[in-house]
Design an enzyme around this catalytic site. Structure first.
Site, PDB file in Angstrom:
ATOM      1  CG  ASP A 140      -8.187   5.840  10.066  1.00 25.16           C
ATOM      2  OD1 ASP A 140      -7.752   6.672  10.849  1.00 25.16           O
ATOM      3  OD2 ASP A 140      -8.009   5.866   8.838  1.00 25.16           O
ATOM      4  CB  CYS A 195      14.884   5.834   4.668  1.00 22.90           C
ATOM      5  SG  CYS A 195      13.097   5.699   4.776  1.00 22.90           S
ATOM      6  CB  CYS A 198      16.467   6.082  -0.307  1.00 22.20           C
ATOM      7  SG  CYS A 198      15.055   6.172  -1.420  1.00 22.20           S
ATOM      8  CB  CYS A 201       9.154   9.294  -0.960  1.00 18.68           C
ATOM      9  SG  CYS A 201      10.194   9.497   0.486  1.00 18.68           S
ATOM     10  CB  CYS A 226      -0.702  15.465   1.322  1.00 17.96           C
ATOM     11  SG  CYS A 226      -0.873  13.746   0.849  1.00 17.96           S
ATOM     12  CB  CYS A 253      -1.744  10.949  -3.853  1.00 19.24           C
ATOM     13  SG  CYS A 253      -0.098  11.066  -4.571  1.00 19.24           S
ATOM     14  CB  CYS A 256       5.401   9.435  -1.466  1.00 19.12           C
ATOM     15  SG  CYS A 256       3.937   9.286  -0.443  1.00 19.12           S
TER      16      CYS A 256
END
Ligand code: B12
Ligand code: SF4
Ligand code: SF4
Length: 401
Positions: A140, A195, A198, A201, A226, A253, A256
């Protein structure tokens, strides 16, 4: 020969505590077009560093960051851990996202990757593959599309929550990148989308930040909505309509990811001791944390949270988040500390404290238990407040939020 080295590399990575490693080619990015479109929609909000022209260009491929690169080694480092008992259900306690409860992953993972680079150099020499191996380590810390490289290295797919999901580990991991000038056989890219039908999230996200997949299959997020962005990256006021949605999440957070069946099935507690929660970040009492932060200046804050990801929010940002969470709790017990926050040196804190008191006032009513004290604090502050934005917040709060 290179294949044997990669097998040994994976083993060494495991010994160093890394969860999984893959190798990708340093070919140009296939997702850069999506990335620039995403910027064009303004979904990055105030994260201006993402849109800087030089940074966009460098996302075009790893060679833009280091022209000597021949292979990309991608490592995953898990940080999963359970929530402390009572959290997040208890609204009087704050929730810090899992990734930020322990030591800063930039330092921890970077150190592991440097160890891996040193090992690779020794090993390549011993095997007569190269006299020395040079490399660059990024966690990062450079404009690189890390998740695209992880997918290309066969480590997982992009979930509808936009996370890179590993088929046997879930998504509670960091991604670290090691560029080397040694040719290594790449792993096959991960091409499946696991996924399926589904949408857990998308349904669970409290702010509607997740927008589903586009025609090409790319999952989309409006980062401006977000909670991770709102509580960490956004430096100014949190938009009014989003404050209630934040609940008691005071830094980042995980919702999700928590609801994702792949995490429910596979995420296991991190082996890395550095990622374990440090005191005060494991579901802290909002009242105690607000008290602590109000008694600190920026320097004391920097010392208290040195080596922690939480430092990024700065004192004013973290206090802003705590004050919003106190308003969402809505208890009369929060009134005295919010009245103190209304006198804070930072307008950002005073404005959100006014909002929080307004919410309590709206809930309890003036004659209600604590309502009188909330109204009194707001009226007193109104007589001396000079900042136009804080005055606006005070007026709105006096009307009951
Ligand atoms: C900016 C940023 C954020 C922003 C925006 C997040 C986002 N989803 O874009 C905010 C502040 C919201 C954020 C939040 C978080 N982040 Co963050 N973040 C970053 C950062 C620095 C850049 C990401 C970025 O460029 N986003 C822009 C989008 C457009 O690019 P992208 O996500 O890389 O990938 C997109 C494309 O590849 C495309 N795509 C996918 N498939 C396909 C297929 C085709 C055909 C095409 C054309 C495109 C396409 O869709 C992807 C998603 O939109 C990365 C580190 C890095 N250098 O990559 C960490 C990173 C993504 N974050 C990380 C983490 C841990 C988090 C949080 C969990 C922290 C927290 N608990 O609060 C949350 C998760 C929220 C979420 N659901 O994404 C990890 C993710 C690890 C993982 N398993 O995926 C990273 C990789 C950091 C790291 N080195 O470990 N983050
Ligand atoms: S991290 Fe939270 S707010 Fe952000 S997309 Fe996921 S659930 Fe929504
Ligand atoms: S919750 Fe469901 S849709 Fe969302 S990322 Fe996980 S598997 Fe995919």
């Amino acid at each position: 020969m290179g294949g044997e080295l990669v097998t040994a590399l994976r083993k060494e990575a495991r010994r160093l505590g890394l969860s999984a490693v893959g190798v990708a080619s340093p070919a140009p990015s296939e997702h850069l077009g999506f990335y620039t479109a995403w910027l064009g929609w303004g979904f990055h909000g105030e994260m201006h560093y993402l849109a800087r022209p030089d940074a966009v260009r460098r996302r075009g491929g790893p060679a833009e960051s280091w022209p000597d690169v021949q292979s990309v080694v991608v490592a995953l480092h898990e940080y999963a851990q359970p929530d402390p008992p009572g959290v997040p259900e208890d609204p009087s306690r704050g929730v810090v996202a899992r990734y930020a409860r322990g030591e800063d992953y930039h330092d921890v993972l970077k150190a592991r990757l440097l160890d891996l680079l040193e090992w690779l150099g020794r090993e390549a020499r011993t095997r007569g593959l190269a006299d020395r191996v040079q490399g660059r380590v990024y966690v990062d810390t450079a404009p690189i599309l890390e998740r695209e490289l992880a997918r290309r290295a066969g480590l997982g797919w992009f979930g509808k929550n936009t996370m890179l999901i590993h088929p046997r580990r879930g998504s509670f991991f960091f991604v670290g990148i090691l560029l080397v000038d040694l040719p290594l056989p790449p792993d096959p890219p991960f091409t499946a989308d696991r996924c399926g039908s589904c949408t857990a999230c998308l349904e669970a996200c409290p702010t509607g930040a997740l927008l589903g997949r586009d025609r090409t299959g790319a999952p989309m997020m409006d980062a401006r909505l977000c909670i991770s962005y709102l509580t960490i990256e956004l430096k100014g006021p949190i938009p009014l309509h989003l404050r209630p949605q934040i609940g008691n999440r005071i830094f980042g957070c995980d919702i999700c990811q928590e609801v994702c069946p792949w995490n429910r099935k596979f995420a296991s507690d991190a082996e890395e001791p550095a990622y374990r929660a440090s005191p005060g970040l494991d579901g802290p009492s909002l009242l105690s944390l607000a008290e602590e932060l109000l008694g600190m200046d920026d320097e004391a804050f920097g010392e208290r949270f040195s080596g922690s990801p939480v430092k990024r929010a700065r004192r004013g940002g973290l206090l802003r988040n705590v004050v919003v969470a106190l308003g969402n709790w809505g208890s009369r017990q929060a009134v005295p500390i919010l009245a103190r926050a209304l006198e804070d040196l930072e307008p950002l804190v005073r404005g959100h404290a006014a909002w929080a008191l307004g919410r309590i006032l709206g809930r309890l009513g003036v004659p209600g238990d604590g309502g009188f004290e909330a109204a009194e604090a707001l009226l007193n502050r109104r007589t001396v407040e000079e900042n136009p934005w804080v005055r606006e917040e005070l007026e709105r709060a006096l009307l009951g939020g």
